[in-house]
Scaffold this active site. Structure first.
Site, mmCIF file in Angstrom:
data_model
loop_
_atom_site.group_PDB
_atom_site.id
_atom_site.type_symbol
_atom_site.label_atom_id
_atom_site.label_comp_id
_atom_site.label_asym_id
_atom_site.label_seq_id
_atom_site.Cartn_x
_atom_site.Cartn_y
_atom_site.Cartn_z
ATOM 1 N N ARG A 146 37.416 -3.216 69.497
ATOM 2 C CA ARG A 146 36.184 -2.558 69.058
ATOM 3 C C ARG A 146 35.138 -3.624 68.746
ATOM 4 N NH1 ARG A 146 40.316 0.660 67.014
ATOM 5 N NH2 ARG A 146 40.055 2.908 67.259
ATOM 6 N N ARG B 76 27.653 0.106 68.649
ATOM 7 C CA ARG B 76 29.113 0.138 68.647
ATOM 8 C C ARG B 76 29.641 0.179 70.060
ATOM 9 N NH1 ARG B 76 32.209 2.437 64.645
ATOM 10 N NH2 ARG B 76 33.787 1.619 66.036
ATOM 11 N N CYS C 152 36.315 -11.799 63.881
ATOM 12 C CA CYS C 152 37.386 -10.937 64.386
ATOM 13 C C CYS C 152 38.231 -10.461 63.207
ATOM 14 C CB CYS C 152 38.294 -11.699 65.343
ATOM 15 S SG CYS C 152 37.539 -12.133 66.910
ATOM 16 N N TYR D 16 31.572 2.853 75.345
ATOM 17 C CA TYR D 16 33.013 3.100 75.225
ATOM 18 C C TYR D 16 33.603 3.097 76.620
ATOM 19 C CZ TYR D 16 32.214 3.959 70.360
ATOM 20 O OH TYR D 16 31.876 3.781 69.041
ATOM 21 N N ARG E 233 35.024 8.093 69.967
ATOM 22 C CA ARG E 233 33.733 8.558 69.451
ATOM 23 C C ARG E 233 33.040 9.332 70.545
ATOM 24 N NH1 ARG E 233 31.139 6.756 64.747
ATOM 25 N NH2 ARG E 233 29.890 8.561 65.292
ATOM 26 N N GLU F 75 42.392 -4.058 63.117
ATOM 27 C CA GLU F 75 42.224 -2.645 62.729
ATOM 28 C C GLU F 75 43.395 -2.217 61.845
ATOM 29 O OE1 GLU F 75 40.037 -0.089 63.323
ATOM 30 O OE2 GLU F 75 38.665 -1.419 64.373
ATOM 31 N N ARG G 187 31.917 -15.881 73.291
ATOM 32 C CA ARG G 187 31.503 -17.285 73.366
ATOM 33 C C ARG G 187 31.455 -17.759 74.823
ATOM 34 N NH1 ARG G 187 29.440 -17.413 68.823
ATOM 35 N NH2 ARG G 187 30.645 -17.700 66.959
#
Length: 123
Positions: free
Chosen positions: A89, A7, A74, A107, A115, A77, A63
């Site tokens: 994210r 992540r 894609c 992150y 997180r 959220e 890409r």
């Protein structure tokens, strides 16, 4: 080899295409580097953006890095009140010999608060 998920997230200062592409590329490169991966190790990548991001598709940045043979998707959220704005994210499915607790999630640019249990201090 085992399939794992890694992540990551980054925050944009402004919603401008060039900035979004730069920050997303930085995030993808950090995920690869911190986990000793090449694009051949990547199975698929799911990218999301908060609803206030409209300038470009984050997948375009991946890409542009030459990762052209990996399925990308894609999505937007959820629009949650009080959520951090202008966030990209990423969740990549990878092949790796690392144990689950050896995966290094990334992150950047203030998103460690999303997180803090996964984030590292070395932005």
């Amino acid at each position: 080899m085992t399939i794992r998920a890694v992540r990551g997230a980054t925050q944009l200062e402004v919603d401008e295409a060039g900035h979004l592409l730069e920050r997303t590329a930085e995030l993808m490169q950090a995920v690869l580097k911190r986990n000793d991966l090449t694009s051949d190790d990547v199975i698929s990548i799911f990218l999301t953006a908060t609803p206030d991001v409209r300038s470009a598709f984050p997948a375009a940045a991946v890409r542009a890095l030459g990762i052209t043979d990996v399925p990308l998707m894609c999505a937007q959220e959820l629009d949650v009140d009080g959520a951090m704005p202008r966030v990209i994210r990423l969740m990549a499915h990878i092949e790796t010999a690392r144990a689950r607790d050896g995966i290094r999630h990334v992150y950047l640019h203030g998103t460690t608060v999303l997180r803090d249990d996964l984030a590292e201090d070395d932005e």
